[in-house]
Each structure stands twice: as structure tokens, then as C-alpha cells.
Scaffold this motif. Structure first.
Motif, short mmCIF file in Angstrom:
data_model
loop_
_atom_site.label_atom_id
_atom_site.label_comp_id
_atom_site.label_asym_id
_atom_site.label_seq_id
_atom_site.Cartn_x
_atom_site.Cartn_y
_atom_site.Cartn_z
N GLY A 101 0.78 -1.23 0.14
CA GLY A 101 0.03 0.11 0.10
C GLY A 101 0.81 1.29 0.00
O GLY A 101 0.31 2.23 0.37
N GLN A 102 2.17 1.29 -0.44
CA GLN A 102 2.89 2.28 -0.51
C GLN A 102 3.54 2.67 -2.04
O GLN A 102 4.72 2.21 -2.18
CB GLN A 102 3.82 2.33 0.35
N ASN B 95 -3.82 1.00 4.77
CA ASN B 95 -3.19 1.45 3.39
C ASN B 95 -3.99 0.84 2.25
O ASN B 95 -4.41 1.60 1.57
CB ASN B 95 -1.84 1.19 3.36
N LEU C 275 -4.48 4.98 -9.05
CA LEU C 275 -4.94 3.29 -8.76
C LEU C 275 -6.28 3.15 -8.56
O LEU C 275 -7.02 2.26 -9.35
CB LEU C 275 -4.37 2.70 -7.80
N ARG C 276 -7.14 3.89 -8.13
CA ARG C 276 -8.49 3.96 -7.98
C ARG C 276 -9.15 4.24 -9.05
O ARG C 276 -10.13 3.54 -9.70
CB ARG C 276 -9.23 5.00 -6.99
N GLU D 275 -2.53 7.28 -5.41
CA GLU D 275 -3.46 6.45 -5.06
C GLU D 275 -4.89 6.84 -5.73
O GLU D 275 -5.62 5.80 -6.15
CB GLU D 275 -3.88 6.81 -3.56
N THR E 272 -0.94 10.82 -2.56
CA THR E 272 -2.49 10.95 -3.00
C THR E 272 -2.92 10.73 -4.41
O THR E 272 -3.76 10.40 -4.82
CB THR E 272 -3.29 12.06 -2.12
N ARG F 269 -7.83 2.10 2.14
CA ARG F 269 -7.45 3.65 1.92
C ARG F 269 -7.66 3.70 0.58
O ARG F 269 -8.24 4.41 -0.35
CB ARG F 269 -6.65 4.31 2.44
N ILE F 270 -6.74 2.96 -0.15
CA ILE F 270 -6.56 2.91 -1.52
C ILE F 270 -7.67 2.03 -2.52
O ILE F 270 -8.31 2.92 -3.35
CB ILE F 270 -5.18 2.35 -2.03
N TYR F 271 -7.91 1.13 -2.01
CA TYR F 271 -8.91 0.19 -2.98
C TYR F 271 -10.27 0.29 -2.35
O TYR F 271 -11.17 -0.41 -3.10
CB TYR F 271 -8.26 -1.39 -3.23
N LYS F 272 -10.57 0.50 -1.30
CA LYS F 272 -11.85 0.86 -0.52
C LYS F 272 -12.69 -0.28 -0.47
O LYS F 272 -13.29 -0.61 0.75
CB LYS F 272 -12.86 1.68 -1.74
#
Length: 691
Positions: A619-620, A660, A635-636, A632, A629, A663-666
Motif C-alpha cells: 500500500g505504498q 493502507n 490506482l482507484r 492512490e 495521494t 484507503r486505496i482500494y476501498k
């Protein structure tokens, strides 16, 4: 591709291949049993005139597949059988030769001592030879001692070769016997006529040695021009000792016979003493003796070199030779002549046995090649022929698979170059890496760690297989909340699950899987890359076992570019992808968006109705100009874009990376930290996307 490749493989490629060397090693190990643990046969290719044939150092057997004897045979099968014969010969040394006594024999001669005992000569002429030798040995004349030791060693090796070959042919009457007899016959054919040797300036002792060799092998000599001079007279005086030594069970008997023969042949050895004396004035004893051995070896046609150990010495016995016994075959002169006639049958007739194979020696101009095939049906032939056909197919398969993998990598790179990666990755080049061949090291590594992982895969298969089976076979679904058909037998249920639905069998494959692994340097911390690798192994075995198409990639960055590592491909053929997974490791940075877009595009082209893309990451996202951000959000956006194309992206987390990932992929995460929980967690995920 395999069939085309078989027609293009040369003798050199085939005989130097790992498959052929492994086959030769298996033959040698089968013949030596446990007495030679770790024995290995190694082939090389040297077609020069002075190239050796084969030798053993007691740990390895070295065979020159390009030697002039092997290459003199007209077909690939016969050449392969010839190499097996040389392997059998050297294996026979390991089984039957007493290296310890041989080493002592040569050492004693160099010291001026006859071993195992001084020869007793009745003939007055030869008694004079013995007196001269004895006097020189008592005076420690180095020229005499060194020359005599090398010449006696050559005579002893001739006797020893015939003895061990007879023993081997008796104990291993299959491939080894056929190859040994065939080489036996060919080497005898190559010994020049006596007049030719004299005309070509051979050393007198070399001529005498060739006569001894010819008589030992065949019970006769190559005397096409009816020579009747002194060499023949000397040979007649040697035959009694030769015939007795060949049937003697103990190596010391052949050493004693070699002493007698050296005395009888002294007038041919004596000129070499003068040369040795001259050389000793120019160089040390070892160099002078080696030069003499080289001269004699080049002029001795059809004999194998002495076994050699480290630093050129005679090797020590590992466990000692097998118990000495007389050969079970007749080694009298008449018996040896009959053996030679039997050897002719191995390659006299050529006909329709072996598959078409282009030979390397008939490829000039537009000649498409010629096939020679053997019809001899003696012991061991059928097995030997099928072995060669199998090895040829294995080698061709390996070459074809490597070529296919190379073409696959080129196609993947072409695909990578055609993808539009978006503004976030403008100017970034993507390189696809894929190993065309897998090393034995990776295979061993996989074998060491795979057992518990494959058990986890089996548990996962057991939980998913019923769902796949129901989908394929169809049937009636009961206890549904909604539907058009009531189940009259369950109208009393209060939970409302009173509807049914009939599903038709579904032959269409509904699921394809992709796995993308972050291989950035930070994945090395906390064993993240180890957990990722074990998940990849479990998921790959699960999908392959159930017939679910799967692709697996790793990604990292080098400088500003993206490196993709192809571990498993939908269209792979070589069955080695499971081993490629062992190369997965923490490397540089990670530009996740470019890697995600490539694998998602790769997966989106599949015909399956559902495509599941699993991402393993810490996640980094971290690469030059790509982090925080903005990364990220990229990626979304990619996840949302490909979801519309049927690719469902799901992230897997390891330990503390859960926040992490969320937060990124929900959409949550798959915890892959604990191996024992992996089947349950993966089952829930796969079930979710099979519904």
C-alpha cells in the motif's frame, strides 16, 4: 515446433544436452550401484585429430562425443551407442580395476623395483634383456626407470582394457555390451597395417604395442600385406603371457604379465630410453615422462587412456574394486575372434528403425540429410533405440519450448508498448522480463518449500470444487427468497424461502484470475515478499488444478522505468511456471499504476465472463514522481475503469498494511499473513465472484 526442431538438432546439441548426459549417468550408476555415490558422466565435443576419447578420475566419467571413433559410425543411433560403449568402458574400470595396486605398480617401477614380483625368463636372448634392465634399475638409472614404467603401464592398460570389457559385457549384456563391442570392432579396424606403420615412421615400441593391442582384441592381427619380420616373431613370443593374463581374475597377474612383455619387447623400448635421457637434461622428470606418454599415446590406435585422478595420478579406489573373477566369456584367441564377428552384427545392416534424423556430417549444399537405421535385434537394442528417440524428443521439446517462451515474451513486450498508460505515466517505458528456461536451482528451491503450500491449495480446491461442479452440471436451486416458481412442499416456512429456479448446465468457463505482486524494496521488510510468494504458489496450484486460467506478474522499477516480471502466463506450455515463482523477490521502487494497467489489460482480453485481479502490495506506491495521494487516486481510477470491462480488482494485505490497502482500494482486503487461514479467506473471495 518439436517435430521441426528434431530435424534440426545436431549431434553436438544432442550429445552435449543435459538429457543425454543424465541418461549416460543413469547407465553408469545402475552398473556401479552404491559403490560410486555421486558418479556423473560429462560429455564434451572435440573433433580435433589428437582429441581424447574418454577417461575417468574415479568421481566423474568424461566422454568426448566428437571423437573420431564415434564420428566414424554412419547413423546417429550408432554414434549414441558408441558413446554408451565408452561410458561402459570407463564404468568397467570403476568396477573391476584395482587402482591402488596399479598405482603401486607404477610407483615401484619408477623406483627401480618390479612389482608384484621380478619376471622369470627362460629364453637366453630375453634373459639378456632382463639382465640389462635389472642392472639399470639397481643403479637407479632414472631414464630407464621412467621409460620402463611408462611402457609397462601402456602394456598393462591394453591387457586391463580387454579384461574389464569382457567382465562388463558379461554383467551388463544390454546397451553397454553393444556399445563396447561396436567400439571394439571399429578401433581394431583403425589400426594400420604393419607396413603402413613402418612407412609412417611410428616408434618401434608403438608398432609393437599396436600389434599387442590387435592380438588382445581379436586373437589376430591386421596384417593385410603378410608381414613376416621381427615384430611378428616378438608377438609370437608374447602370446602365451597375453592369453594367460586375459583370463586371470586378479589385476596383479596382468601386472606380472606386463613385466614379462616389457622384457621381451626391450629392444623396442631401449631407443626411447635415449630420448628420455635427452629430455631429462632439458626438463624435470614429470615433464619428460609426460612427453613420452604423449608420443606413445598418439601412435597407439584404439586404446583407452589410463584412468587418472587429481594432479594426473592414478585415482585411489573408492571402496575397492569388485571381487576379482575370470570373465565368463571365452577370451582364448578363437573366442576373441568369435566376439569380433558378433560385434560386426551391431552395425552391418541399416534399415527402418529410428525416426528420421538429419545427420551433421552430410549437410553440404542442398543435401537434405540421410538416415541410417539399425536392424540388429540383439540383447538391449530395442531399449537403447527407444532411449535415444526419447532423449531426442526431450531435447527438441526443450529447445522448442524455449523458442516458444521467447516468442511469448516478445509478444508481451509488444503488448506493453501498445498500451496507453495515461498522463500519470507519460514517458515511462515498461519492460517485460520472463525466464525462457528455469534453472535446476529454482526447481530444488520449490521442492523444498512446496509441500505445506500444496496442502493449502488442496483444501482450497475441496471447498471450491462443489461450486464449480454445480455450475457445470446445472440443477434446481431451492429455498430462494425470490422467483417465479413456488415450492409447494415448503410453503409453511416462515422465512419466505419458498421459491425454486432451474439452472441449465453451463459449459462456458466463467472465471480467469490474475495476480499482481508488488516487488518493491519495502516488501522485504516483515517477510512481506515471502508471504506474497507463498500466496502465489497456492493460488497458482489451485487454479491449474481446477482448470482456471491464471497469470501472475511481479513489478518493480529500475531508474524511472517499470519492470514487469512474468511468472505465469495463460498461454505457457513448458509446465515450469510454478518454479518461476521462486524468483519473486524485493527489488527497487513501485509504480503500481502502470503495472496494474498492464495486467488488467492482459486479463480483460480473456474470453471468460468474470476476471478477478488480485493485488498483493504494502500500500505504498513509491517511484520517481509517483507517490502519495495522486498515486492512490490513479490506482482507484484504473480499478474503476477496468471494472466496467469485467475485471474485478481486489487487494490482499499483509499484517499492518490493511489500513493502507483499505484507503486505496476501498472494497476491503484479503489477509494473506497466516497460511492456515489462506484457504478459508481465498474460498470466500472466489465464491463471491463466481456467484
Amino acid at each position: 515446433m518439436i517435430q521441426d526442431t528434431k530435424l534440426q538438432i545436431s549431434d553436438e546439441e544432442l550429445f552435449l544436452s543435459a538429457a543425454f548426459q543424465k541418461h549416460q549417468t543413469s547407465l553408469a550408476k545402475a552398473a556401479t550401484g552404491r559403490s560410486r555415490y555421486g558418479l556423473q558422466v560429462i560429455t564434451n565435443w572435440d573433433t580435433s585429430e589428437d582429441a581424447g576419447v574418454a577417461y575417468t578420475d574415479n568421481y566423474k566419467i568424461h566422454c568426448n562425443a566428437g571423437n573420431h571413433i564415434t564420428q566414424s559410425f554412419p547413423s546417429r543411433f550408432l554414434r549414441a551407442l558408441s558413446i554408451s560403449g565408452f561410458t561402459g568402458h570407463e564404468t568397467a574400470h570403476l568396477r573391476y580395476s584395482d587402482f591402488t595396486s596399479l598405482n603401486l605398480y607404477l610407483t615401484k617401477l619408477e623406483q627401480g623395483i618390479f612389482y608384484p614380483e621380478p619376471p622369470e625368463i627362460n629364453d637366453p636372448e630375453y634373459q639378456k634383456n632382463l639382465d640389462v634392465i635389472t642392472e639399470a634399475m639397481e643403479e637407479k638409472d632414472r631414464a630407464v626407470c621412467l621409460t620402463l614404467s611408462r611402457c609397462a603401464a601402456q602394456i598393462n592398460n591394453i591387457l586391463e582394457d580387454i579384461y574389464i570389457e569382457a567382465r562388463m559385457c558379461e554383467d551388463c549384456p544390454g546397451t553397454f555390451k553393444q556399445g563396447i563391442q561396436m567400439n571394439h570392432f571399429r578401433m581394431t579396424e583403425l589400426i594400420p597395417d604393419i607396413h603402413d606403420q613402418i612407412a609412417q615412421g611410428y616408434q618401434p615400441f608403438s608398432i609393437m604395442s599396436n600389434l599387442l593391442l590387435s592380438y588382445c582384441r581379436t586373437g589376430n592381427i591386421n596384417n593385410r600385406t603378410d608381414y613376416s619380420g621381427e615384430y611378428m616373431d616378438t608377438l609370437m613370443d608374447c602370446t602365451e603371457y597375453i592369453d594367460e593374463a586375459l583370463n586371470a581374475p586378479e589385476g596383479k597377474a596382468r601386472m606380472a604379465a606386463s613385466n614379462h612383455l616389457a622384457v621381451i619387447c626391450w629392444k623396442y623400448i631401449e631407443p626411447l630410453v635415449d630420448k628420455m635421457r635427452e629430455e631429462l637434461e632439458k626438463q624435470d622428470e614429470e615433464g619428460a615422462a609426460n612427453d613420452l606418454e604423449k608420443i606413445l599415446g598418439n601412435e597407439l590406435t584404439g586404446a583407452s587412456p589410463l584412468p587418472i585422478g587429481k594432479n594426473g595420478g592414478i585415482p585411489n579406489n573408492l571402496g575397492g574394486p569388485s571381487n576379482g573373477s575370470a570373465p565368463g566369456v571365452d577370451l582364448s584367441p578363437k573366442g576373441r575372434q568369435e566376439l569380433m564377428e558378433a560385434a560386426k552384427k551391431v552395425f552391418q545392416e541399416e534399415g527402418g528403425r529410428i525416426e528420421l534424423a538429419k545427420t551433421t556430417s552430410i549437410m553440404d549444399g542442398n543435401n537434405p540429410g540421410i538416415t541410417f537405421e539399425n536392424q540388429y535385434s540383439g540383447s538391449g537394442y530395442e531399449h537403447a533405440a527407444s532411449n535415444l528417440a526419447r532423449i531426442l524428443t526431450d531435447v527438441a521439446t526443450g529447445i522448442a519450448e524455449e523458442k516458444y517462451e521467447q516468442e511469448l515474451t516478445e509478444e508481451l513486450q509488444k503488448t506493453a508498448d501498445e498500451i496507453n498508460y495515461g498522463n500519470a505515466h507519460a514517458g515511462i517505458h515498461v519492460t517485460v522480463h520472463r525466464m525462457n528456461t528455469v534453472s535446476d536451482f529454482l526447481i530444488r528451491e520449490y521442492s523444498q518449500i512446496a509441500t505445506p503450500l500444496l496442502r493449502a491449495s488442496k483444501r482450497l480446491q475441496n471447498s471450491i470444487l462443489p461450486l464449480l461442479k454445480d455450475e457445470a452440471e446445472g440443477g434446481k436451486q431451492k429455498n430462494l427468497m425470490f422467483g417465479k416458481r413456488l415450492d409447494m412442499r415448503v410453503l409453511h416456512r416462515e422465512d419466505g424461502t419458498i421459491f425454486t429456479r432451474t439452472r441449465l448446465p453451463n459449459d462456458e468457463q466463467r472465471l480467469a484470475v490474475g495476480l499482481l505482486v508488488d516487488e518493491s524494496g519495502s516488501m522485504d521488510w516483515g517477510d512481506r515478499i515471502t508471504h506474497a510468494r507463498k500466496t502465489a504458489i497456492v493460488l497458482y496450484d489451485f487454479c491449474i488444478s481446477l482448470g482456471i486460467p491464471i497469470t501472475i506478474y511481479g513489478h518493480s522499477t529500475g531508474y524511472d522505468d517499470v519492470d514487469l516480471y512474468s511468472y505465469a502466463e495463460f498461454d505457457s506450455l513448458d509446465a515450469s511456471d510454478r518454479y518461476r515463482l521462486m524468483d519473486m523477490s524485493a527489488r527497487g521502487g513501485n509504480r503500481d499504476g502502470a503495472a496494474l494497467r498492464f495486467v488488467a489489460e492482459h486479463l480483460a482480453k480473456r474470453p471468460e465472463t468474470r476476471k478477478l485481479l488480485i493485488i498483493i502490495s504494502d500500500g505504498q506506491p513509491a517511484a520517481g514522481g509517483y507517490s502519495g495521494t495522486a498515486a492512490e487516486a490513479d490506482l482507484r481510477g484504473i480499478k474503476k475503469e477496468f471494472q466496467k470491462r469485467g475485471v474485478i480488482t481486489f487487494a490482499a494485505a499483509i499484517g499492518d498494511d490493511k489500513e493502507n490497502i483499505r484507503r486505496i482500494y476501498k472494497d476491503g482486503f484479503l489477509d494473506i499473513t497466516r497460511l492456515e487461514d489462506l484457504p478459508k479467506n481465498m474460498t470466500q473471495l472466489v465464491k463471491q465472484y463466481l456467484k
